[in-house]
Every structure is written in structure tokens, then in C-alpha cells.
Design an enzyme around this catalytic site. Structure first.
Site, PDB file in Angstrom:
ATOM      1  N   ASN A  96       0.830  -1.215   0.000  1.00 12.76           N
ATOM      2  CA  ASN A  96       0.000   0.000   0.000  1.00 12.76           C
ATOM      3  C   ASN A  96       0.859   1.258   0.000  1.00 12.76           C
ATOM      4  O   ASN A  96       0.796   2.093   0.905  1.00 12.76           O
ATOM      5  CB  ASN A  96      -0.948  -0.009   1.189  1.00 12.76           C
ATOM      6  CG  ASN A  96      -0.238  -0.206   2.517  1.00 12.76           C
ATOM      7  OD1 ASN A  96       0.801  -0.844   2.587  1.00 12.76           O
ATOM      8  ND2 ASN A  96      -0.801   0.345   3.575  1.00 12.76           N
ATOM      9  N   ASP A 306      -0.121  -5.988  12.127  1.00 10.69           N
ATOM     10  CA  ASP A 306      -0.786  -5.260  11.042  1.00 10.69           C
ATOM     11  C   ASP A 306      -0.456  -3.766  11.161  1.00 10.69           C
ATOM     12  O   ASP A 306      -1.317  -2.896  11.018  1.00 10.69           O
ATOM     13  CB  ASP A 306      -2.294  -5.480  11.050  1.00 10.69           C
ATOM     14  CG  ASP A 306      -2.922  -5.184   9.689  1.00 10.69           C
ATOM     15  OD1 ASP A 306      -2.215  -5.280   8.672  1.00 10.69           O
ATOM     16  OD2 ASP A 306      -4.131  -4.855   9.650  1.00 10.69           O
TER      17      ASP A 306
END
Length: 418
Positions: A96, A306
Site C-alpha cells: 500500500n 498489522d
């Protein structure tokens, strides 16, 4: 670099020293001697840390650093330094970025930025071009450049046939395919777990069904195609059941869960704090308990932070407008210590995830290469902003109780201490 670790308790099930407290002499990046007591040679540094414990180096399978494109959130250099001080010798970074990690050149770029760092960086390349879910990227070329898996971070592959083809094609080079568990049609415009708390607060919900339907689809496809499938960051009790049944069928499926889903619930929504907006959303208490059981019985293969730094302009806003994501490297171990035992945590950060992503693991034995994490399970306190090493400060764990401490790592012949 030569060092002597004094009185270190060893956690390594593959080692004859497992659960023993030893002095450890490290010379030329190898375990030179492991014994009850060792005198420090003239050319080495003696390290004594209170209640020191060590294990094989930890691996986080889902980390975002921003660079290239979002350096205001985090860059690779500081991100790897943060990872090292947080106990991680290896991290897998998500795609990302801007541009996305969807070409051989972009994979080589981020790999080059990590050269000579103590913590190793392994890119997870985009499964599709621009991570838009339309056209498959050049997977083989990216794996040749150093990518260890393929997935569009926090974006589901809605096209069933595209996922089928990806699973089939990746088998040609033993590639690992990731599929984010979210059915967008069911999830709709939801931004939090659909339940009592979202209804009470008037927040649009994402039902657990949205995750479970996508997992069911992916498991049907995997049964048809074969190959290797990893489902990142599951969050519901039914998801655990679906994956457990698939493993009983001997499907090659693995999954991960985040630290925050193991320790927190959607009760955090009451504060309307943008730092609690994560994807998948925090679920109910029964889901959290089922996830813990899934880790304990081996259904869930690995635990991840995460870690996803988001700048203050995109977090300190109305809850509806806040971007998804929380940082988590700094407090993964200390938060997990409040719900899991040390051995279970280490297993979910070392041998299991490394095997899934094809990484080598050494052993704490004389003559072996050193790649270790240094920590203690004693001490307790509260996680404060002063404990944050990341550029962005969007931690879901601010002011939460923690237990233990990470001292750092020894990896790539470098000692990094917090």
C-alpha cells in the site's frame, strides 16, 4: 561484532537449551559458546539485561511503512529501526505505497532501501496492477526480484475468476497468494463491527458475514485449484471454524490474526477515537475468545501487528472520515502477554509464519548463525505515547495495560537495543 549475553533464558523448541538459562557468547555472527557461565573475552562487549529471555528472531507478516509515496507516515529506515527495537528480525511489508509494489522495479527499490539493516525486509507484492483488482500483476517477475507473496493489502479480490486464475498460475513457481477477507457487497459502507455497539452509537456496520462469505468463496476456489492460500487478519469466530474445517480437508490454507483483535473488542467504539478504526473492525467478545482459542489449537498460524502508520491529518478527524489502521510493532509482544503465554506467542512469531512465507530459521545452538529477539516477560505498566518509536502515533493501544518488555534484536551481526 562480538558480545556476551549474561543469564539469558532460551526459548527454542529445536534447541537442547530450550527453557534453560545460559551465558551466550556471540562471535562473528555465530553462537560461539553456550554455557552456564562464560568469562567475557577481551574483544567482546558484555550485555546484562534484567530477566533477559531470547528466542529465534520474530517475524511480522503484515507491516506497512509508507515509503515510497507516504513518507510523512513512515519511511523504511525508521520503520526497520522501530521493528528492531520492538524485537523483530524480519518483517513483510505490504504493497500500500504510492506507487504500489506491483512491478519488479518497485520490489527492487524497497529491497535496496533495506540493505545493511539489522531487520530484514521482505516485500509482499500487489496481486493486481495498481491493486485495483482488475488485472493480475507480473507475479513471477516480482518473486524473482524478492517478493515473498502476493496480495492487495486490505482490498478484496471481488472477481472470482481472477482469484481462481491467480491460485492456478502461482503454482508454477510455488507462489503464495493472499486474499483479504471482505465481501464488499455485504460490507457496504460499514466502518465498524455490526453489532450492539455500532447500533447504539449510530455507526454503519460491517457484519462478520462479509468476512465469512469471502473466506468460504476462497476456500471453495482453493479446493478446486490447489495451490497455497494465506488469509490475513481474520476477525470472527465463524472464520476460525471455516479455516479449521478446510485444514481437516488438507487444503493448503493458512491465516493470521492481529494483536488488537486478540486483546480488544468493539467496546472501544464508545470513545469515537479514530485510532480504533481498523480493518477488519474490532469484533465482539465472543469473537475475541474464539480467536484466542484458534491460536492455542493451531488453527490460526501466525500473529501480526498489522502495523499501519497513518498521519495525524487522517486520524485526528471525525470517526467516519478517519483512515483505517493502527501502529502495532512497539507493543505487539507486551499486549499479547496479557492474554497468551510466552511460548505460544513465540511460536506464532517464529517457526510457523516463517515456514508459511518461505523464510529460513536458524536454531540457538553453538555454530549456528545468530538471529534472535531479546525480551522479558516481567514488568508491567501502561503503554504511553512516549513508548512509540514510529513517526506516526496512531496507536490503538495508547493507555492500555501491557506486560513485559522488548529489549531488541541481534541480527545481521548487529545489536539493536531499545
Amino acid at each position: 561484532m562480538n558480545i556476551l549475553l549474561k543469564s539469558a533464558k532460551i526459548f527454542d523448541k529445536t534447541s537442547k537449551y530450550h527453557k534453560q538459562t545460559k551465558d551466550i557468547l556471540i562471535e562473528n555472527n555465530s553462537f560461539a559458546k553456550i554455557a552456564d557461565s562464560i568469562e567475557c573475552p577481551n574483544d567482546c562487549e558484555e550485555i546484562y539485561l534484567e530477566n533477559l529471555q531470547i528466542s529465534n528472531g520474530w517475524f511480522d507478516s503484515s507491516v506497512s511503512f509508507g515509503e515510497p509515496g507516504y513518507e510523512e507516515r513512515e519511511n523504511i529506515s525508521n520503520g526497520l529501526n522501530t521493528a528492531g527495537k520492538s524485537g523483530f528480525t524480519d518483517v513483510a511489508i505490504n504493497s500500500n505505497t504510492n506507487p504500489f509494489l506491483d512491478t519488479k522495479a518497485s520490489i527492487s527499490f524497497v529491497k535496496n532501501l533495506s540493505i545493511n539493516k539489522a531487520t530484514n525486509l521482505f516485500p509482499i507484492a500487489s496481486l493486481t496492477k495498481n491493486s485495483d483488482g482488475i488485472e493480475m500483476a507480473e507475479l513471477y517477475d516480482m518473486q524473482s526480484a524478492g517478493a515473498i507473496a502476493f496480495g492487495d493489502y486490505n482490498k478484496p479480490i471481488c472477481n472470482d475468476n481472477l482469484m481462481k486464475i491467480a491460485l492456478q498460475y502461482a503454482q508454477n513457481f510455488d507462489g503464495l497468494v493472499l486474499s483479504f477477507p471482505l465481501n464488499k457487497s455485504i460490507g457496504g459502507e460499514g466502518i465498524a463491527h455490526e453489532g450492539v455497539n455500532s447500533t447504539y452509537l449510530g455507526i454503519k456496520g460491517i457484519p462478520s458475514l462479509a468476512e465469512e462469505m469471502q473466506i468460504a468463496r476462497d476456500l471453495f476456489l482453493l479446493e478446486y485449484t490447489g495451490g497455497k492460500l494465506h488469509i490475513p487478519t481474520i476477525s470472527s469466530a465463524k472464520s476460525v471454524d471455516l479455516i479449521k474445517e478446510a485444514k481437516k480437508k488438507n487444503l493448503n490454507v493458512t491465516c493470521s490474526v492481529t494483536t488488537h483483535h486478540l486483546t480488544l473488542t468493539d467496546k472501544e467504539l464508545i470513545k469515537f477515537n479514530g485510532n480504533t478504526k481498523v480493518l477488519p473492525p474490532l469484533r465482539a467478545e465472543e469473537d475475541r475468545l474464539a480467536l484466542i482459542t484458534g491460536v492455542m489449537d493451531g488453527t490460526i498460524d501466525c500473529i501480526t501487528s498489522d502495523h499501519n502508520p497513518i498521519d495525524i491529518e487522517n486520524k485526528k478527524v471525525e470517526f467516519n472520515n478517519a483512515k483505517y489502521g493502527t501502529i502495532g510493532l512497539e507493543n505487539l509482544f507486551t499486549s499479547l502477554q496479557t492474554v497468551l503465554d510466552t511460548e505460544t506467542i513465540i511460536e506464532a512469531l517464529t517457526s510457523k509464519p516463517k515456514a508459511i512465507f518461505g523464510l529460513k530459521q536458524s536454531s540457538i545452538e553453538e555454530g549456528k548463525t545468530v538471529s534472535i529477539s531479546l525480551f522479558t516477560d516481567s514488568n508491567s505498566g501502561v503503554f504511553k505515547e512516549i513508548n512509540i518509536l514510529s513517526t506516526s502515533k496512531n496507536s490503538i493501544f495508547l493507555n492500555k495495560e501491557i506486560k513485559g518488555k522488548t529489549y531488541g534484536i541481534f541480527s545481521n551481526n548487529q545489536l539493536v537495543l531499545n
